[in-house]
Enzyme design. Structure first.
Site, mmCIF file in Angstrom:
data_model
loop_
_atom_site.group_PDB
_atom_site.id
_atom_site.type_symbol
_atom_site.label_atom_id
_atom_site.label_comp_id
_atom_site.label_asym_id
_atom_site.label_seq_id
_atom_site.Cartn_x
_atom_site.Cartn_y
_atom_site.Cartn_z
ATOM 1 N N GLU A 22 4.839 -0.004 -3.362
ATOM 2 C CA GLU A 22 4.836 1.387 -2.879
ATOM 3 C C GLU A 22 3.939 1.409 -1.655
ATOM 4 O O GLU A 22 2.715 1.441 -1.767
ATOM 5 C CB GLU A 22 4.294 2.317 -3.984
ATOM 6 C CG GLU A 22 5.155 2.352 -5.246
ATOM 7 C CD GLU A 22 6.438 3.157 -5.055
ATOM 8 O OE1 GLU A 22 6.497 3.997 -4.153
ATOM 9 O OE2 GLU A 22 7.394 2.922 -5.820
ATOM 10 N N CYS B 277 0.294 9.065 1.602
ATOM 11 C CA CYS B 277 1.323 8.137 2.097
ATOM 12 C C CYS B 277 2.548 8.856 2.641
ATOM 13 O O CYS B 277 3.179 8.367 3.566
ATOM 14 C CB CYS B 277 1.740 7.179 0.988
ATOM 15 S SG CYS B 277 2.305 8.034 -0.484
#
Ligand code: NAD
Length: 469
Positions: free
Chosen positions: A222, A256
């Site tokens: 991720e 993110c």
């Protein structure tokens, strides 16, 4: 010998080797696989998170200056909601799923069985230290696994609470917490796991993947990237600005999936910039350092790095900073081009560059010149045709139409990157799948025996052609 001490003390190389070996032994007992055990452990985790909520929020305040609302929204509340959804759905997720049975494999029936992967390594980043530890852990437990957890050294207060929660709630043979920096992570990566779940930067993701390759260990990565936010000429500007500001400056933009930069249509650029400036001042005040709703940068290094991306000549709001408190004001830069330093890397801080475009082809070309592909893409437009066109033309891990970031908050959607922004996805059922092996099982009927596939083959190939058409 008990391994409880491993969840409570500093970690040596031998401790790490020991704990991974013990987790393999524990997994082989089969205890983690039953529905009952998974539910019990998820409930234990939920109870611990509720018990430690105040301490978690205090630690997040200490490490990142996170406002309580944001801590609940994106860390504790997010995890509790995830666990509750998992508790409600787990029985149906675990059920084998029917698949069609092809003509050649008839008579029979086909199903997918979900089996746990085994011993997992979960490595978490600094920006959502609680959410990005316990969300993958929830999925790992739900899928019947054991796990070793490594959090970021940059958030020591959060790491201390996480260690406490894990050591009080689980035996280290089942869920272990490893304190450490690069040295400990490197030792961890030399061990044999059945799966590594890493959240962090593309640079370290590549180190993790190389280490995993030596043991042929599958990875879920991720990662991050520069997520574009496109504001088309028909967007409703007030709502667009409200949503961009709140999602960009959440956690001081150390997110993110934060919109990294805005591409605005030339015809609405001035109106958009003016509203953006007004909105930032309205929410955070003329001096954002006094706002109780704005977080701080995690470390001096990141503070210096982000300040170095700001070109004061292009700033229309913000631009102030304070090294002592690691405060960087919500900042907007206008008339930015790809030549500006701020476009050379993932910003991961409260600086929003605004670029202009006249045609969507320009947008696609520009996005294409940055690393492939972004973690998210955001589209503000009232036209279903424009929305669809951009969805089709910009490859990204996920997307929002007329919003930013919130696709990551919907547990019914898979969350993950593509290309340089990651491998694999999780959240909700996709998280359960991420930590499971999907075993395809064909059950052939025994009330008849199909002579087609047995030798002597003679001229059966012409019949076979009919089955495989
Ligand atoms: P990072 O890659 O620096 O660190 C992540 C983890 O890796 C930490 O636990 C750290 O201790 C460890 N680590 C650091 N260097 C290492 C090395 N050389 N070998 C082994 N392990 C090492 O990331 P970060 O700065 O903590 O987080 C920010 C990055 O993470 C951004 O790029 C962001 O986009 C990304 N991110 C992605 C997601 C997502 O869900 N896709 C979520 C949060 C953050």
């Amino acid at each position: 010998m008990t391994t409880d001490h491993l969840n409570n003390t500093a970690t040596t190389e031998q401790d790490i080797i020991d704990i991974v070996a013990r987790q393999h032994d524990y997994f082989k007992t089969g205890v983690t696989k039953s529905y009952q055990s998974r539910i019990e452990n998820l409930n234990k985790l939920k109870t611990a998170l509720i018990k430690y909520e105040t301490q978690i929020h205090a630690a997040l305040k200490q490490d990142l200056g996170k406002p309580e609302f944001e801590s609940y929204l994106s860390e504790t509340g997010f995890c509790l909601h995830d666990i509750s959804t998992t508790l409600r759905k787990l029985k149906s997720w675990m059920k084998p799923k029917w698949r069609m049975t092809s003509l050649l494999t008839q008579p029979g029936s086909s199903r997918i069985y979900y089996s746990p992967l085994g011993v997992n390594l979960i490595i978490a980043p600094y920006n959502y230290p609680v959410g990005l530890t316990f969300a993958p852990l929830t999925a790992a437990i739900a899928a019947g696994n054991t796990a070793v957890i490594k959090t970021s050294e940059m958030t020591p207060a959060c790491s201390a609470v996480i260690r406490k929660i894990i050591s009080e709630t689980f035996d280290a043979d089942y869920i272990a917490y490893i304190e450490g920096e690069v040295k400990e992570t490197t030792i961890l990566l030399q061990q044999k796991f059945e799966h590594i779940f890493f959240t962090g930067s593309p640079r370290v993701g590549s180190i993790v993947m190389s280490a995993a390759a030596k043991n042929l260990t599958p990875v879920t990565l991720e990662l991050g990237g520069k997520s574009p936010c496109i504001v088309h000429d028909d967007a409703k500007l007030d709502i667009t600005v409200n949503r961009i500001v709140s999602s960009k400056f959440l956690n001081a933009a150390q997110t993110c999936v934060a919109p990294d930069y805005v591409l605005v249509h030339k015809s609405v650029k001035e109106a958009f910039l003016s509203k953006l400036k007004d909105r930032i001042i309205k929410i955070y005040g003329e001096d954002a350092s006094t706002s109780p709703d704005f977080a701080r940068i995690v470390s001096d290094n990141h503070f210096q790095r982000i300040c170095g991306l700001i070109d004061q000549q292009k700033v229309i709001v913000g631009g102030q900073s304070d090294v002592e408190s690691r405060f960087i004001a919500p900042t907007v830069m206008r008339d930015v081009t790809l030549a500006d330093k701020v476009m050379s890397e993932e910003i991961f801080g409260p600086v929003l560059p605004v670029l202009e475009y006249e045609s969507l082809d320009e947008v696609y070309k520009l996005v294409d010149q940055l690393p492939h592909h972004p973690l998210a893409c955001y589209i503000f437009s009232e036209s279903a045709i424009i929305q669809q066109e951009i969805i089709n033309n910009i490859q990204a891990g996920g997307a929002c139409i007329n919003n930013c970031v919130f696709h990551a908050g919907n547990h019914h959607l898979p969350f993950g990157g593509v290309g340089e922004s990651g491998i694999g996805a999780y959240h909700g059922f996709d998280g359960f799948e991420c930590f499971s092996h999907k075993k395809g099982v064909l059950k052939s009927a025994s009330w008849m025996d199909n002579p087609l596939i047995y030798a002597p083959y003679g001229n059966k190939v012409s019949l076979l052609r009919k089955f495989l058409k």
